[in-house]
Design an enzyme around this catalytic site. Structure first.
Site, mmCIF file in Angstrom:
data_model
loop_
_atom_site.group_PDB
_atom_site.id
_atom_site.type_symbol
_atom_site.label_atom_id
_atom_site.label_comp_id
_atom_site.label_asym_id
_atom_site.label_seq_id
_atom_site.Cartn_x
_atom_site.Cartn_y
_atom_site.Cartn_z
ATOM 1 N N ASP A 1 -13.966 12.246 3.042
ATOM 2 C CA ASP A 1 -14.714 11.134 2.470
ATOM 3 C C ASP A 1 -16.174 11.295 2.857
ATOM 4 O O ASP A 1 -16.494 11.687 3.987
ATOM 5 C CB ASP A 1 -14.223 9.809 3.063
ATOM 6 C CG ASP A 1 -12.831 9.445 2.603
ATOM 7 O OD1 ASP A 1 -12.707 8.832 1.550
ATOM 8 O OD2 ASP A 1 -11.860 9.804 3.312
ATOM 9 N N ASP B 1 -5.425 3.179 7.128
ATOM 10 C CA ASP B 1 -6.860 3.049 7.414
ATOM 11 C C ASP B 1 -7.055 2.704 8.893
ATOM 12 O O ASP B 1 -6.988 1.527 9.278
ATOM 13 C CB ASP B 1 -7.492 1.953 6.536
ATOM 14 C CG ASP B 1 -7.677 2.401 5.096
ATOM 15 O OD1 ASP B 1 -7.353 3.556 4.785
ATOM 16 O OD2 ASP B 1 -8.154 1.588 4.286
ATOM 17 N N GLU C 1 -9.654 5.329 -5.545
ATOM 18 C CA GLU C 1 -8.790 5.505 -6.712
ATOM 19 C C GLU C 1 -9.274 4.649 -7.879
ATOM 20 O O GLU C 1 -9.784 3.539 -7.677
ATOM 21 C CB GLU C 1 -7.354 5.093 -6.358
ATOM 22 C CG GLU C 1 -6.772 5.950 -5.247
ATOM 23 C CD GLU C 1 -5.500 5.387 -4.635
ATOM 24 O OE1 GLU C 1 -4.609 6.183 -4.334
ATOM 25 O OE2 GLU C 1 -5.394 4.159 -4.444
ATOM 26 N N THR D 1 -1.196 10.850 -6.798
ATOM 27 C CA THR D 1 -0.600 10.802 -5.454
ATOM 28 C C THR D 1 0.919 10.619 -5.503
ATOM 29 O O THR D 1 1.513 10.697 -6.546
ATOM 30 C CB THR D 1 -1.228 9.675 -4.623
ATOM 31 O OG1 THR D 1 -1.035 8.468 -5.326
ATOM 32 C CG2 THR D 1 -2.690 9.915 -4.389
ATOM 33 N N GLU E 1 -1.767 14.657 -4.175
ATOM 34 C CA GLU E 1 -1.739 14.357 -2.732
ATOM 35 C C GLU E 1 -0.401 13.703 -2.418
ATOM 36 O O GLU E 1 0.254 13.173 -3.316
ATOM 37 C CB GLU E 1 -2.820 13.315 -2.383
ATOM 38 C CG GLU E 1 -4.231 13.754 -2.621
ATOM 39 C CD GLU E 1 -5.234 12.610 -2.406
ATOM 40 O OE1 GLU E 1 -4.839 11.481 -2.043
ATOM 41 O OE2 GLU E 1 -6.421 12.861 -2.616
ATOM 42 N N LEU F 1 1.990 9.038 1.784
ATOM 43 C CA LEU F 1 2.188 8.691 3.198
ATOM 44 C C LEU F 1 2.322 9.980 4.000
ATOM 45 O O LEU F 1 2.701 11.022 3.461
ATOM 46 C CB LEU F 1 3.462 7.856 3.363
ATOM 47 C CG LEU F 1 3.560 6.561 2.531
ATOM 48 C CD1 LEU F 1 4.930 5.915 2.694
ATOM 49 C CD2 LEU F 1 2.461 5.572 2.903
HETATM 50 O O1 LIG Z 1 -9.342 9.944 2.889
HETATM 51 C C1 LIG Z 1 -9.062 9.699 1.568
HETATM 52 C C2 LIG Z 1 -8.550 8.299 1.345
HETATM 53 O O2 LIG Z 1 -7.460 8.055 2.221
HETATM 54 C C3 LIG Z 1 -6.865 6.759 2.119
HETATM 55 O O3 LIG Z 1 -6.396 6.511 0.829
HETATM 56 C C4 LIG Z 1 -5.219 7.203 0.486
HETATM 57 C C5 LIG Z 1 -4.005 6.461 0.957
HETATM 58 O O4 LIG Z 1 -3.924 6.552 2.354
HETATM 59 C C6 LIG Z 1 -2.753 7.063 0.372
HETATM 60 O O5 LIG Z 1 -1.667 6.279 0.732
HETATM 61 C C7 LIG Z 1 -2.805 7.153 -1.136
HETATM 62 O O6 LIG Z 1 -2.977 5.905 -1.810
HETATM 63 C C8 LIG Z 1 -2.152 5.095 -2.506
HETATM 64 C C9 LIG Z 1 -0.818 5.697 -2.898
HETATM 65 O O7 LIG Z 1 -1.028 6.625 -3.910
HETATM 66 C C10 LIG Z 1 0.084 4.666 -3.520
HETATM 67 O O8 LIG Z 1 1.365 5.207 -3.721
HETATM 68 C C11 LIG Z 1 0.158 3.438 -2.670
HETATM 69 O O9 LIG Z 1 0.884 3.695 -1.480
HETATM 70 C C12 LIG Z 1 1.977 2.816 -1.350
HETATM 71 C C13 LIG Z 1 3.243 3.611 -1.200
HETATM 72 O O10 LIG Z 1 3.407 4.443 -2.313
HETATM 73 C C14 LIG Z 1 4.400 2.637 -1.172
HETATM 74 O O11 LIG Z 1 5.617 3.314 -1.013
HETATM 75 C C15 LIG Z 1 4.220 1.673 -0.053
HETATM 76 O O12 LIG Z 1 4.416 2.382 1.141
HETATM 77 C C16 LIG Z 1 5.302 1.701 2.020
HETATM 78 C C17 LIG Z 1 6.545 2.516 2.182
HETATM 79 O O13 LIG Z 1 7.190 2.674 0.939
HETATM 80 C C18 LIG Z 1 7.456 1.789 3.141
HETATM 81 O O14 LIG Z 1 8.621 2.566 3.334
HETATM 82 C C19 LIG Z 1 6.738 1.637 4.447
HETATM 83 O O15 LIG Z 1 6.479 2.950 4.975
HETATM 84 C C20 LIG Z 1 6.684 3.082 6.372
HETATM 85 C C21 LIG Z 1 7.920 3.901 6.571
HETATM 86 O O16 LIG Z 1 9.053 3.241 6.022
HETATM 87 C C22 LIG Z 1 8.146 4.073 8.052
HETATM 88 O O17 LIG Z 1 9.265 4.911 8.258
HETATM 89 C C23 LIG Z 1 6.932 4.743 8.651
HETATM 90 O O18 LIG Z 1 6.857 6.059 8.144
HETATM 91 C C24 LIG Z 1 6.131 7.021 8.896
HETATM 92 C C25 LIG Z 1 7.052 7.695 9.893
HETATM 93 O O19 LIG Z 1 7.461 6.739 10.861
HETATM 94 C C26 LIG Z 1 6.312 8.813 10.623
HETATM 95 O O20 LIG Z 1 7.217 9.488 11.438
HETATM 96 C C27 LIG Z 1 5.713 9.769 9.635
HETATM 97 O O21 LIG Z 1 6.688 10.570 8.982
HETATM 98 O O22 LIG Z 1 4.933 9.095 8.660
HETATM 99 C C28 LIG Z 1 5.646 8.095 7.913
HETATM 100 C C29 LIG Z 1 4.740 7.535 6.841
HETATM 101 O O23 LIG Z 1 3.510 7.105 7.369
HETATM 102 O O24 LIG Z 1 5.745 4.022 8.391
HETATM 103 C C30 LIG Z 1 5.495 3.831 6.988
HETATM 104 C C31 LIG Z 1 4.172 3.090 6.836
HETATM 105 O O25 LIG Z 1 4.249 1.867 7.443
HETATM 106 O O26 LIG Z 1 5.559 0.926 4.284
HETATM 107 C C32 LIG Z 1 4.648 1.539 3.381
HETATM 108 C C33 LIG Z 1 3.438 0.665 3.287
HETATM 109 O O27 LIG Z 1 3.762 -0.580 2.920
HETATM 110 O O28 LIG Z 1 2.965 1.050 -0.059
HETATM 111 C C34 LIG Z 1 1.820 1.934 -0.133
HETATM 112 C C35 LIG Z 1 0.577 1.099 -0.223
HETATM 113 O O29 LIG Z 1 0.390 0.429 0.972
HETATM 114 O O30 LIG Z 1 -1.109 2.947 -2.335
HETATM 115 C C36 LIG Z 1 -1.970 3.865 -1.639
HETATM 116 C C37 LIG Z 1 -3.318 3.187 -1.432
HETATM 117 O O31 LIG Z 1 -3.874 2.892 -2.649
HETATM 118 O O32 LIG Z 1 -4.036 7.882 -1.528
HETATM 119 C C38 LIG Z 1 -5.273 7.260 -1.075
HETATM 120 C C39 LIG Z 1 -6.395 8.073 -1.632
HETATM 121 O O33 LIG Z 1 -6.430 9.365 -1.143
HETATM 122 C C40 LIG Z 1 -7.989 5.666 2.413
HETATM 123 O O34 LIG Z 1 -7.409 4.396 2.274
HETATM 124 C C41 LIG Z 1 -9.181 5.840 1.512
HETATM 125 O O35 LIG Z 1 -10.146 4.944 1.912
HETATM 126 C C42 LIG Z 1 -9.746 7.244 1.633
HETATM 127 O O36 LIG Z 1 -10.789 7.444 0.715
#
Ligand SMILES: OC[C@H]1O[C@H](O[C@H]2[C@H](O)[C@@H](O)[C@@H](O[C@H]3[C@H](O)[C@@H](O)[C@@H](O[C@H]4[C@H](O)[C@@H](O)[C@@H](O[C@H]5[C@H](O)[C@@H](O)[C@@H](O[C@H]6[C@H](O)[C@@H](O)[C@@H](O[C@H]7[C@H](O)[C@@H](O)[C@@H](O)O[C@@H]7CO)O[C@@H]6CO)O[C@@H]5CO)O[C@@H]4CO)O[C@@H]3CO)O[C@@H]2CO)[C@H](O)[C@@H](O)[C@@H]1O
Length: 590
Positions: free
Chosen positions: A134, A182, A267, A423, A461, A464
């Site tokens: 970024d 974030d 996005e 993504t 990309e 998660l």
């Molecule tokens: O630097 C560039 C930019 O970076 C950032 O933006 C990026 C962003 O970070 C990306 O996510 C992506 O953006 C979009 C994405 O395209 C969309 O799909 C959406 O994301 C949503 C996602 O698709 C949904 O599924 C949901 O996520 C939830 C998930 O489904 C739930 O299961 C849960 O996840 C938990 C998980 O269950 C839990 O096990 C654990 O997982 C971690 C695990 O423990 C660990 O061992 C390791 O394997 O990692 C695992 C995953 O981290 O924790 C998980 C997280 O808590 O909750 C999830 C969240 O509720 O919701 C998602 C939206 O929140 O939306 C995204 C954002 O628009 O691409 C972006 C652009 O590159 C920055 O934000 C930008 O400022 C930067 O410019």
């Protein structure tokens, strides 16, 4: 052969076979002149191929079907003369790694340079092609309007270059903070926030009046509210200044693409699902068009269409509702009425024009540089399998079974030679909640196909952080949906994949070992290749955008098309269940 060439553009071109369709790769004017002197008619097939490989590419022109089969035969003949390695290189998909969000701090300092250098060298040794970072507006123009300071970014770029990596730079006109992952807060420049104090309508607003300071509302794109400048002029000035101050990095091909920030999280979308306003997965989100500027615009267009009584919706529920619990998205809901369709068309068209206008400015700023422009589209996979696609709607993607909400975006990008960066490549339906009718696999298939149908490059990309083999295998499948082609170019191939993101977890030994295998498999088992031309990434000087398209032209692309077929699993796996078990056993003894 001469007739084929002359029947297209009358110039010597690179002929390649792509996604079952045939194109004539037109070369820049200087090369064309050279070719013309040589005489198209005299060029033999092998010479043509040699000439084509050595030259850069500037423009793609569709070849009439009538001559396609003749070209295909020629290409196949030409490919048989390539060595095995050269053929496999046509399957190579480069891998980039997203740098930490706070690599340059909010105080505009490149911190912990030594640690970063070590990590970058490890990435390079693992075969990684480049990194994405970024470039925060909130950092570089924080001191006041047009007072730019690029010094920390220059140090960062210098370091990345010294480590032998390429760079993808995101023009981040959004705030960092409030989205998943974030870990740092980087607000918009203070002088912009100050304007928001007296005019909070410069920010996206939901129905209950909550302001979102992640990104400026589309309603102020063309309003002179910022010390005499419009929002689009601010973005444009910033990109031009970037070009001036980074010209050395742009000229030598080190910066390979500019990801043009078009909304929250960079996005092209509305901030419909902000975690800092209480949204949790898989809530439908909320429309964000209730600031006075967007509301007035809606009223104006509705009135001009003979419906002065129409207002923006007041029955679409709140962030964490399910679609069926709302009047707007429920069965026979407002979204199916004339009024609902009118609103959704307006809301999604606003996004298209916003993207188009800023990409046009980006094109002017970077014209002539050897870079590609790219735009990110968010992977809203929840409620994708519901009839109403509620979560996509609130984000601005008006996508239904009988209306493609993504192909118009791809078409808009095609005018700017842009890459569509999508993504959630790592996600499988089986990992998602069935209750939320998630369909990440079908969504990815639809969006990537939309890009390819519009003849643009498609990159991606993961949404998660993932370190497991299943996630990598899914990315590999999407990168080459029909597998590798040992005879040369695969039917479908993504332009590149950016892994999100560099962290201590990624560098942990077991995780990094799997990641290294992933990189190798993305490269189709070939060694790291610094010469992009060898895998057919010819980045010529950026040409001026094509003429503006009417909204009708763009909306023609809402016509649904079958997505390309996808294999069930990748033929370049990083390992399966057994390997996962071994990983687990090892991690127990760590
Ligand atoms: O630097 C560039 C930019 O970076 C950032 O933006 C990026 C962003 O970070 C990306 O996510 C992506 O953006 C979009 C994405 O395209 C969309 O799909 C959406 O994301 C949503 C996602 O698709 C949904 O599924 C949901 O996520 C939830 C998930 O489904 C739930 O299961 C849960 O996840 C938990 C998980 O269950 C839990 O096990 C654990 O997982 C971690 C695990 O423990 C660990 O061992 C390791 O394997 O990692 C695992 C995953 O981290 O924790 C998980 C997280 O808590 O909750 C999830 C969240 O509720 O919701 C998602 C939206 O929140 O939306 C995204 C954002 O628009 O691409 C972006 C652009 O590159 C920055 O934000 C930008 O400022 C930067 O410019």
């Amino acid at each position: 052969m001469a007739s084929i060439l002359q029947s297209t553009q009358g110039a010597i071109g690179k002929i390649l076979w792509l996604h079952h369709e045939h194109f004539h790769w037109e070369m820049p004017p200087s090369n064309r002149a050279k070719g013309a002197r040589g005489g198209a008619r005299q060029l033999k097939r092998q010479e043509l191929l040699k000439h084509a490989l050595a030259s850069s590419v500037s423009r793609i022109v569709r070849i009439p079907q009538a001559v396609a089969s003749e070209i295909s035969a020629t290409e196949q003949e030409a490919q048989t003369s390539l060595t095995c390695n050269e053929k496999m290189m046509a399957n190579y998909v480069p891998v980039y790694v997203m740098l930490p969000l706070g690599v340059v701090t909010v105080d505009n300092v490149l911190e912990d340079k030594d640690r970063l250098e070590k990590q970058l060298k490890e990435l390079r040794a693992a075969g990684v092609d480049g990194v994405m970072t970024d470039v925060w507006w909130g950092i570089i123009e924080s001191q006041g309007p047009k007072q730019y300071d690029w010094s920390a970014y220059r140090s960062l770029f210098q370091l990345v270059r010294e480590c032998g990596l390429k760079l993808q730079a995101i023009m981040s006109f959004h705030q960092c903070g409030g989205n998943i992952g974030d870990v740092v807060n980087i607000p918009l420049p203070q002088w912009v926030l100050d304007i928001g104090e007296s005019d909070p309508d410069i920010f996206f607003t939901n129905r209950t009046g909550n302001r979102n300071m992640e990104y400026l509302s589309l309603g102020v794109d063309n309003r002179r509210l910022f010390y005499g400048r419009t929002a689009v002029e601010i973005y444009s000035d910033c990109m031009q200044n970037f070009r001036e101050n980074m010209s050395d990095f742009l000229e030598d091909g080190f910066i390979i693409d500019i990801e043009v920030g078009l909304g929250p999280a960079g996005e092209l979308r509305y901030p419909s699902y902000p975690r800092n306003q209480g949204w949790v997965f898989p809530g439908i989100g909320e429309f964000q068009c209730y600031d006075k500027y967007l509301k007035a615009e809606f009223k104006e267009v509705a009135t001009s269409e003979g419906h002065p009584e129409w207002e923006v919706p007041d029955n679409a529920g709140t962030y964490n509702d399910t679609p069926e619990s709302t009047e707007f998205f429920g069965s026979n809901g407002t979204y199916l009425t004339e009024k609902g369709k009118f609103f959704l068309t307006w809301y999604s068209n606003k996004l298209l024009s916003h993207g188009d206008q800023i990409l046009d400015e980006a094109n002017k700023a970077f014209m002539g540089c050897k870079v590609k422009l790219a735009a990110k589209v968010s992977g809203i996979h929840w409620w994708y399998k519901a009839d109403n696609h509620a979560a996509e709607f609130t984000a601005g993607y008006y996508n239904l079974k009988d209306r493609d909400g993504y192909r118009p975006i791809a078409r808009m990008l095609s005018r700017h030679y842009g890459i569509l960066n999508f993504t959630c490549l790592e996600m499988r339906d089986s990992e998602q909640s069935a209750d939320a009718k998630c369909g990440p696999q079908e969504l990815v298939q639809q969006v990537l196909s939309a890009g390819w149908r519009e003849n643009i490059d498609v990159a991606g990309e993961n949404a998660l952080s993932r370190y497991d083999r299943d996630g990598y295998n899914q990315i590999l499948l999407n990168a080459r949906p029909n597998g590798v082609n040992k005879e040369g170019r695969p039917k479908l191939r993504m332009y590149g994949v950016t892994y999100l993101r560099l962290s201590d977890d990624l560098m942990q030994k077991t995780n990094f070992n799997i990641f290294k295998t992933f990189v190798k498999k993305m490269h189709a088992d070939q060694d790291y290749c610094p010469d992009q031309g060898k895998y057919n990434h010819h980045i010529g000087p950026l040409e001026r955008s094509k003429p503006e398209m009417t909204i009708e032209d763009l909306l023609e692309a809402t016509e649904p098309m079958e997505p390309f077929p996808w294999d069930k699993e990748t033929d370049m796996s990083v390992g399966g269940a057994l390997a996962n078990l071994i990983d687990k056993i090892f991690s127990m003894f760590k």
